[in-house]
Structure formats: structure tokens, C-alpha cells
Design a protein around this motif. Structure first.
Motif, PDB file in Angstrom:
ATOM      1  N   SER A   1       2.370  -9.085  -0.106  1.00  0.00           N
ATOM      2  CA  SER A   1       2.578  -7.939  -1.000  1.00  0.00           C
ATOM      3  C   SER A   1       3.908  -8.026  -1.733  1.00  0.00           C
ATOM      4  O   SER A   1       4.052  -7.466  -2.829  1.00  0.00           O
TER       5      SER A   1
ATOM      6  N   GLU B   1      -1.300  -8.521   6.587  1.00  0.00           N
ATOM      7  CA  GLU B   1      -1.338  -9.325   5.349  1.00  0.00           C
ATOM      8  C   GLU B   1      -0.827 -10.733   5.614  1.00  0.00           C
ATOM      9  O   GLU B   1       0.000 -10.948   6.501  1.00  0.00           O
TER      10      GLU B   1
ATOM     11  N   VAL C   1       0.807  -1.204   0.000  1.00  0.00           N
ATOM     12  CA  VAL C   1       0.000   0.000   0.000  1.00  0.00           C
ATOM     13  C   VAL C   1       0.846   1.262   0.000  1.00  0.00           C
ATOM     14  O   VAL C   1       0.398   2.306  -0.442  1.00  0.00           O
TER      15      VAL C   1
ATOM     16  N   ASN D   1       0.779   3.766  -2.755  1.00  0.00           N
ATOM     17  CA  ASN D   1      -0.534   4.418  -2.882  1.00  0.00           C
ATOM     18  C   ASN D   1      -0.746   5.465  -1.798  1.00  0.00           C
ATOM     19  O   ASN D   1      -1.337   6.520  -2.041  1.00  0.00           O
TER      20      ASN D   1
ATOM     21  N   VAL E   1      -6.463   5.187   2.730  1.00  0.00           N
ATOM     22  CA  VAL E   1      -6.053   4.417   1.562  1.00  0.00           C
ATOM     23  C   VAL E   1      -6.228   2.926   1.832  1.00  0.00           C
ATOM     24  O   VAL E   1      -6.767   2.200   1.012  1.00  0.00           O
ATOM     25  N   VAL E   2      -5.795   2.492   3.015  1.00  0.00           N
ATOM     26  CA  VAL E   2      -5.919   1.070   3.358  1.00  0.00           C
ATOM     27  C   VAL E   2      -7.389   0.662   3.378  1.00  0.00           C
ATOM     28  O   VAL E   2      -7.769  -0.372   2.838  1.00  0.00           O
ATOM     29  N   ARG E   3      -8.226   1.499   3.985  1.00  0.00           N
ATOM     30  CA  ARG E   3      -9.649   1.180   4.093  1.00  0.00           C
ATOM     31  C   ARG E   3     -10.280   1.072   2.697  1.00  0.00           C
ATOM     32  O   ARG E   3     -11.019   0.135   2.406  1.00  0.00           O
ATOM     33  N   ARG E   4      -9.936   2.058   1.867  1.00  0.00           N
ATOM     34  CA  ARG E   4     -10.517   2.069   0.521  1.00  0.00           C
ATOM     35  C   ARG E   4     -10.029   0.856  -0.287  1.00  0.00           C
ATOM     36  O   ARG E   4     -10.770   0.283  -1.059  1.00  0.00           O
ATOM     37  N   GLN E   5      -8.773   0.487  -0.069  1.00  0.00           N
ATOM     38  CA  GLN E   5      -8.191  -0.602  -0.841  1.00  0.00           C
ATOM     39  C   GLN E   5      -8.801  -1.948  -0.421  1.00  0.00           C
ATOM     40  O   GLN E   5      -8.899  -2.863  -1.225  1.00  0.00           O
ATOM     41  N   ARG E   6      -9.222  -2.021   0.850  1.00  0.00           N
ATOM     42  CA  ARG E   6      -9.758  -3.294   1.345  1.00  0.00           C
ATOM     43  C   ARG E   6     -11.184  -3.484   0.862  1.00  0.00           C
ATOM     44  O   ARG E   6     -11.610  -4.604   0.570  1.00  0.00           O
ATOM     45  N   LYS E   7     -11.961  -2.411   0.787  1.00  0.00           N
ATOM     46  CA  LYS E   7     -13.388  -2.467   0.430  1.00  0.00           C
ATOM     47  C   LYS E   7     -13.639  -3.187  -0.887  1.00  0.00           C
ATOM     48  O   LYS E   7     -14.299  -4.212  -0.897  1.00  0.00           O
TER      49      LYS E   7
ATOM     50  N   GLN F   1       3.891  -9.094  -5.300  1.00  0.00           N
ATOM     51  CA  GLN F   1       3.408  -8.197  -6.375  1.00  0.00           C
ATOM     52  C   GLN F   1       4.524  -7.837  -7.341  1.00  0.00           C
ATOM     53  O   GLN F   1       4.268  -7.517  -8.501  1.00  0.00           O
TER      54      GLN F   1
END
Lengths: 298, 298
Positions: free
Chosen positions: A245, A163, A105, A108, A291-297, A248
Motif C-alpha cells: 500500500s 498485504e 484502507v 477509506n 470496508v476491507v471486505r468490500r474492498q477485497r471483493k 500507492q
DNA sequence: TGCGCTGATGACCAATCGGTATCGAACCCG
DNA sequence: CGGGTTCGATACCGATTGGTCATCAGCGCA
């Protein structure tokens, strides 16, 4: 030379009329007259020629008008500048991160912070946990993005991301033929581990997992970091457990597989001094969590 | 943003210690703490990190320190600059003079003023009396060096110099053979006179002298100024009465002689608006009078 | 000459500032 | 780990300063 008097003087100098200047300043005329007189006696210089009904500036007055405007404007700009820094919209922030955060993350988060606070100068640097701890305590950096976290009385740590671990194998490994790999089935493989210090180290973390699965790797190789570990895996030295991660970043000669068995995962955390109250810090924390919250959703 | 608070803040920022800063400012510590707190709440920004025993500046504080020093230094420079102007040691002064003043004391006065007040910019311009009067009244110039003086309700005039008249003759004139020339002996010569307007003109002045000596020049020629008059004399047109200082400029074809008879002389004066109180003006007057006095002594 | 405009002055009140005393937290040291 | 010390914050009081209102004095204009 009082600042209020300079403001008053500029008003009088611009209006060339005490009454109008006073009403522009939203005060009565007498105090204005007195303040100007006070300013003149402070400086020991006549600034305004009152010998006629239409007042005029003296040479000293003209020069002071110029200088006063300049100073007042500078103060105004300074006021705004300071305010922006105080709100965290300007200034600088020093962030250090573990190398393994480079793939997840963090990029981002950095991108999001930059776009939300384009005038904040971000100073980024890669450090291992020990360096981070020292640097953040000595205030060389403001935020440490560590794995799993820094533990110190002076520091506060908040989780950023959890993770799972994943298995890194040589892409020529026969283990790839099986769909799922039970960890305990790898007890005779060579495990690429990590430095043992400082305790508790990530090496301990991996060994504990093995212990949970009922074995201790017979063959162990040490690597300084995940990059080195992956390199060793790619040349067939052994297998490694890495944060998901890390996978990736595609790497020739390396394949990744989930495994069956105890997987406590690994955490990324944001660490900073308890007494660090700078707004940039909190802004960064907020952006990172967002960012983390949005990425998890999704 | 009060100026006092900026000074206080700079002291605290430099000492990084409220107590020491307070004693440097010669006040007690509590009001200092309060002023800094006030400044912070005015700006809406923390400037000083008090979380430790050793206080430190925040980012905003560091920037404010820089800006505040700059502003305070500018104000200090401005203070000195203004003061110098107020004392007449800096700034500018506009002086106009009649052409005939070019040969006498004026150059010495200018030289003396320049050396006494080297930072005052002198704006010099030649004007006849009428132009001077208009210009000084309309404040286009500060001082008019006029001959003999400007007369106006708005103006003040003080004598600078009284000088005798002298006869200007062609150097081929037979009059030169006599040692002394009685003015009345010249009644049949051609007199070079000057413009009649504005009254009372220098022409009137000369004619009055002739009248006192009992004659009116039969033949008269007009010249715009002394230079032209001398030119006319040099080519043999006639004779002229000029201020003695004019004879300091040697001119081929022209000879000067004292004359016997009524010689009221002619005066140079310094003229300025009554309401002009600028120090440069008084400095100039003083220097001019000094130069004249010193020149007369030896 | 009187009236209006403008800045200066005086009397009085409110806000601000600095001083003293004291508090409370952090640090130091045994 | 507890008592003393250091340092900045707070509470309260007197002094200074800045503001309002009323009035005065000088200049310009009718």
C-alpha cells in the motif's frame, strides 16, 4: 421534589382540571390530588387555588409550571442525548495509526465511519507502535491501527488487512530492466531497514525474509519509518521492502516492483483494551472490517 | 428517569466509589448499586465502567453527570424561588387606589411595603370606586384602596384610616377672618360636590352632613374628584368639604379650615376578594395597618 | 332545595425501595 | 501462587409509597 410530582403538576396546571389531568396521565384522580397536595406541602407553598370550582394557579404555581416544563424538557433532551451516545451515534472516539496506514484502507475506513456516524468526533493521531501501545493501555486512545499488531495482556488485537511486501528501488536502478527480480539476487544491494526496537521489530521481519532466501544483507541502512526509507531509496542509497500500500503514494525517483521469493507480507491490525466496551469502538471495528471486505471483493 | 436516581448517580460519579457514595447518601451500598443499575437499564446505556476495581464513567456517564448536576441545581434554585414567592417575598402585587389617597398614608404604606418586600413588584394604578370594584372582582387587581369602602358579597373590606373632613375655601374669602366657622353659617355659599353615582356617593355623604346641620346648600357645583373640587375652590367658585389629608397638598389660592358642626369624617379602606389567599396580600394588609398605627401613635 | 360536578379523604392492595446477609470477582501481598 | 481483603452484585425481607375503588364535602346551577 419528586420528578413524578412535577409531571403530575404540569398536567394539572395545563388542564386546570384534576380529572382531565388524571386521565391524561392514565391514573385515577385521587392519587393525583394526593401527589399535588404532597408537592405543595413539600414546598410549603400553595400552587393551586382551589377556592372555586374552576381551579387556577397561584403565582408560585405559575412560576413552577414554567420551571418544571424547562426541567422536564431538559431531562427529555438529556435522555435522547445519552441514548445516542450509548448507541455510539454521538460522542467521540480517539484513533491512532501507524504512518504507513495512511496510504491503504485507513482513509477509506475513516471516510466510511464518518459518513455512518457523522456526529461522532474522531480524534486521529499518528503514532509508532510503541507510542500506540502505551497510549492505548493508558486509555489516551481507544483504537490503535498498528503494524503488524500490539501484543499485550490488556489488549485485544484483530487483523484488519494482510498485504504483500513489495520492492522499492531507485528509478535509475539497472534492476528495473529485468521483469522479475529474485530476492536472493539482491544480496549485495544496500537494504534500508527499520529500527530494531522494540522486538520483534519490522527490521527483524525483513531480515528473516532474507534469511529464508539464504542470505543476510551485507549493507544495511536504518530509517525511522517507511517515508524515510522511501526517501533514502529515491536518492539512491539502496533498496527497501515496504508494504504494497505504501507504493500507492507516487514519489519521484522511486519505482516499485514485485519480487520473487518468500513474501509473508505484513498485516495491519486494530488494537484496543480488552475492557473497553464503548459502542463507538465496536462500531469502528465493524465499519473497518466492512470496508476491507468490500474492498477485497471487486 | 427518576430524580432520586439522578442524585444517586451524581454521588457515585463524584465519589467513583459505591461504598463512599452510599454513605454520603446515608443509605446502604446494595440499594445504591441497584438504583444505578436501574437507571442504566432505563436509559438502555452503561453509565459506569465497572470492569476494574477503580470504577470510571463512560462517555454517556460523563455527559449525564454534567446534565444531572445542571438539572438538580435548577430544581434547587426553583425550590428556593417558589418558596420565596409562597412567603410573599417575591412575585408581584397589583394595588389600585382612589386619587384622594395619594396625599395621606398611602405613600408611606407603599414606601414601607417596598422596603419590607423589595423583591415584590408593585403594580399601582389610580381608579375611582366603581373601577376598583370591577377590577378587584375580575381579579385585575389584588387590593383596592377605596373611600370609604367597596361593598360586595365577593369582597372583604377592612378599615385602614378614619379622617375628619375639613373646609376648603378660597384664600380671598372673607370667611377666613373668623377663627371658627359654623357649618350652618355657610348655607348660602356655593358647595362644590361630587358625582352622585354610584350611590351611596360622597356627594350624598356631604349633603347628609348639611342636613344634620339643618340646611341644604342652595347652590351646588359638581366636580369629578377632589382635585377638580380644589381647583374650583381656588378660582373662587365656592367652598368644598374634603378629607383632611387632601389639605396636605398646598395649593395657591386655597385655604383650609376646620369647621364646627357634624363631622363624621371619611374612611379609607383596604378591599380584596374573599378568596384571594395570596401571601403578598396579607403582607400588604399587615404593613398598611402597621404604618397607620405607627403614624397615629406619635 | 336537590342534583351534578369536582376535588378531598379513607380503606385497601401492589409496586418499589431500602436494609441485612451473602456471594463472587478482582486485587494485593507475602 | 494462594489466602485475605476490597468492592460491587444478588437474594430476600420489611417498610414506605403509589395506585384503585368507594365515598364524602363543597360549590354551582336548575
Amino acid at each position: 421534589m419528586d420528578l413524578r410530582r412535577l409531571v403530575y403538576f404540569v398536567a394539572v396546571a395545563e388542564e386546570l382540571h384534576f380529572g382531565r389531568a388524571a386521565s391524561r396521565l392514565a391514573i385515577a384522580q385521587p392519587p393525583l390530588s394526593r401527589q399535588i397536595a404532597q408537592l405543595e406541602s413539600d414546598l410549603g407553598v400553595m400552587l393551586i387555588d382551589r377556592s372555586r370550582s374552576q381551579i387556577r394557579l397561584t403565582q408560585a404555581g405559575n412560576v413552577l409550571l414554567e420551571r418544571a416544563r424547562d426541567v422536564l424538557e431538559r431531562l427529555d433532551r438529556t435522555h435522547r442525548e445519552i441514548k445516542r451516545i450509548g448507541e455510539g451515534f454521538s460522542g467521540h472516539l480517539r484513533v491512532a495509526f501507524v504512518g504507513s496506514a495512511t496510504y491503504g484502507v485507513l482513509p477509506n475506513v475513516i471516510k466510511a465511519f464518518r459518513s455512518a456516524y457523522p456526529d461522532v468526533e474522531l480524534a486521529l493521531s499518528a503514532m509508532n507502535n510503541a507510542e500506540q501501545k502505551r497510549a492505548v493501555i493508558q486509555r489516551e486512545i481507544d483504537i490503535a491501527v498498528a503494524r503488524p499488531s500490539l501484543d499485550d495482556e490488556e489488549l485485544k488485537s484483530e487483523p484488519l488487512l494482510q498485504e504483500p511486501l513489495i520492492l522499492a528501488l531507485s528509478d535509475t536502478s539497472p534492476l528495473l530492466e529485468r521483469q522479475v527480480t529474485r530476492l536472493s539476487a539482491l544480496k549485495s544491494e544496500t537494504f534500508v531497514l527499520y529500527p530494531r526496537k522494540p522486538r520483534p521489530s519490522f527490521a527483524d521481519h525483513i531480515l528473516n525474509i532474507c534469511l529464508e532466501e539464504g542470505f543476510i544483507p551485507k549493507s544495511q541502512v536504518l530509517a525511522q519509518d517507511y517515508q524515510t526509507a522511501i526517501s533514502l531509496v529515491s536518492v539512491g542509497v539502496g533498496i527497501a521492502l515496504v508494504p504494497k500500500s505504501v507504493s500507492q503514494a507516487e514519489r519521484p525517483g522511486v519505482a516499485y516492483r514485485a519480487y520473487e521469493g518468500h513474501n509473508p507480507g505484513t498485516a495491519l491490525s486494530l488494537n484496543y483494551r480488552r475492557d473497553n466496551r464503548m459502542p463507538h469502538l465496536f462500531n469502528f471495528l465493524k465499519v473497518a472490517q466492512d470496508v476491507v471486505r468490500r474492498q477485497r471483493k471487486p
